[in-house]
Design an enzyme around this catalytic site. Structure first.
Site, short mmCIF file in Angstrom:
data_model
loop_
_atom_site.label_atom_id
_atom_site.label_comp_id
_atom_site.label_asym_id
_atom_site.label_seq_id
_atom_site.Cartn_x
_atom_site.Cartn_y
_atom_site.Cartn_z
N ASP A 75 6.89 -6.97 0.00
CA ASP A 75 5.59 -7.33 -0.61
C ASP A 75 5.47 -6.74 -1.77
O ASP A 75 6.13 -5.67 -2.31
CB ASP A 75 4.64 -7.22 0.39
N GLU A 140 3.53 -3.02 2.99
CA GLU A 140 3.62 -1.58 2.43
C GLU A 140 2.55 -1.38 1.53
O GLU A 140 1.61 -0.45 1.30
CB GLU A 140 5.04 -1.18 1.70
ZN LIG Z 1 6.59 0.31 -3.22
#
Ligand SMILES: [Zn+2]
Length: 411
Positions: A75, A140
């Site tokens: 992501d 994340e």
């Molecule tokens: Zn990162």
């Protein structure tokens, strides 16, 4: 080259954390799966629906040994479109060899470098003693709670039997690479104060606001101490980095009494006031020691504190060659074989690596980008194609070195 073209294709998937579950997460996982499906055992785990975790496993010849975990997140953070000189998901390649796209540094480069290195090694018929797992994580950039945070609690994670993990780092502007062996603990703290009310024309003593300000000032003077320490350190031989000191930032301030019309009553002394702090604590500062200070700063009657988020303990991975054979292997490969200068630091912010460290696994945060300005989360995030290709070679050496480390005491 074909590698650069594949990297650019991956960058064109706009896997921004907040809208990834609408489809781009699935696309990213499909893209990676497609590259790996003929070579690895693939598995998709969803701790939360539409937030897929891809696990690609290459079984070792001695699968009972602790495995090597190569972690990355697919992501990316959003973009302020009008600050970019080009479409952040076009992944253009400039004449001077820069690839410009969101995720070039953080961290689609590493996702693809793992893949490319592994494919090259397999093409040369290399096999390893230890099992290698490639993990590709969602979320994340929004804290990893629904990604790695939940995944480390699963039986699936335990069954990976990880002995060491690699995770993301940062670019290094010098001719060196940075390795992060720990992170600062994140504490989000709310301080609340209560006091008497009264008319704003009088001298009311011990108000919520006064108490809160006293507590705030304690935290802010600690902040100033730390800031001074960081800057004084810069003039000495052992310069401190951001990861070596505590940061304290007042991020929320709330008070006042509102009337029925939704406006603040300017003449009413409020009985409640609240301040929110983002606090990051380095491993050199014991957490209970800091909490004792926090208790003292909020000791006044009517003042309390609570945690919105609290990293429970410091987790630092050993960079002592005698204690960690994985670290010794990492260092020998980088400095001995590849002649890369390593700089060891504490990561100033939080990555998914912390969840794995909390689960008891040593993790080294490392993105092979020497001589590169740090542009993660920045407008016009970019990486030189040549730097990207060099990074593949780094993993071509690191993966077999770690995965062929013979049986150790802890295996
Ligand atoms: Zn990162």
């Amino acid at each position: 080259s074909a590698e650069v073209e594949r990297f650019r294709s991956f960058l064109r998937i706009p896997s921004i954390s907040f809208d990834g579950p609408k489809g781009s997460y699935a696309k990213a996982v499909a893209f990676l799966s497609d590259l790996l499906k003929d070579h690895c055992e693939l598995k998709v785990v969803e701790c939360v629906p539409k937030k897929p975790i891809l696990i690609a496993t290459l079984k070792g010849t001695q699968p009972s040994l602790k495995s090597i975990i190569l972690n990355s997140h697919y992501d990316v953070v959003p973009c302020v479109m009008d600050k970019w000189n080009c479409d952040p998901f076009a992944a253009i390649l400039t004449k001077d060899g820069q690839i410009i796209a969101r995720g070039t540094q953080d961290m689609k480069c590493v996702c693809m470098q793992y893949v490319e290195a592994l494919l090259r090694l397999l093409k040369n018929k290399q096999r390893f003693l230890r099992t290698v797992h490639l993990l590709f994580m969602p979320d994340e950039e929004i804290g990893g709670v629904d990604g790695m945070g939940k995944f480390v609690q699963t039986a699936e994670f335990k069954s990976l039997n990880g002995g060491v993990g690699l995770d993301e780092g940062l670019a290094n502007e010098k001719n060196a690479m940075t390795v992060f062996y720990g992170e600062r603990a994140v504490w989000w703290v709310k301080i609340r104060a209560k006091g008497p009310t009264g008319h704003g024309s009088r001298f009311i003593q011990g108000t919520a606001m006064q108490k809160l300000i006293t507590a705030i000032n304690h935290l802010l003077s600690f902040r100033e101490e730390q800031r001074t320490k960081l800057h004084e350190g810069c003039r000495h031989a052992h310069a401190l980095k951001l990861g070596d000191v505590a940061t304290v930032n007042l991020t929320v301030l709330q008070g006042g009494v509102k009337g029925d019309n939704g406006q603040y009553a300017m003449n009413v002394i409020p009985t409640d006031a609240m301040a929110g702090f983002d606090i990051r604590l380095p491993p050199t500062l014991p957490l209970d020691e800091f909490e004792d200070m926090l208790k003292k700063w909020t000791a006044e009657e009517g003042v309390t504190y609570e945690f919105v988020y609290k990293t429970p303990s410091h987790n630092v991975s050993s960079i002592d060659r005698k204690k960690s054979p994985f670290w010794a292997t990492f260092q020998d490969t980088m400095e001995g074989q590849l002649k890369v200068k390593l700089e060891c630091e504490i990561f100033p912010a939080g990555t998914d690596g912390r969840y794995m460290r909390q689960a008891g696994m040593p993790v080294y945060g490392f993105s092979p980008m020497a001589n590169t300005p740090i542009m993660l989360h920045d407008h016009n995030e970019a990486l030189k194609a040549s730097t990207y290709l060099e990074g593949i070679k780094v993993y071509e050496k690191l993966i077999p070195a770690l995965a062929n480390l013979p049986k150790e005491l802890h295996d």
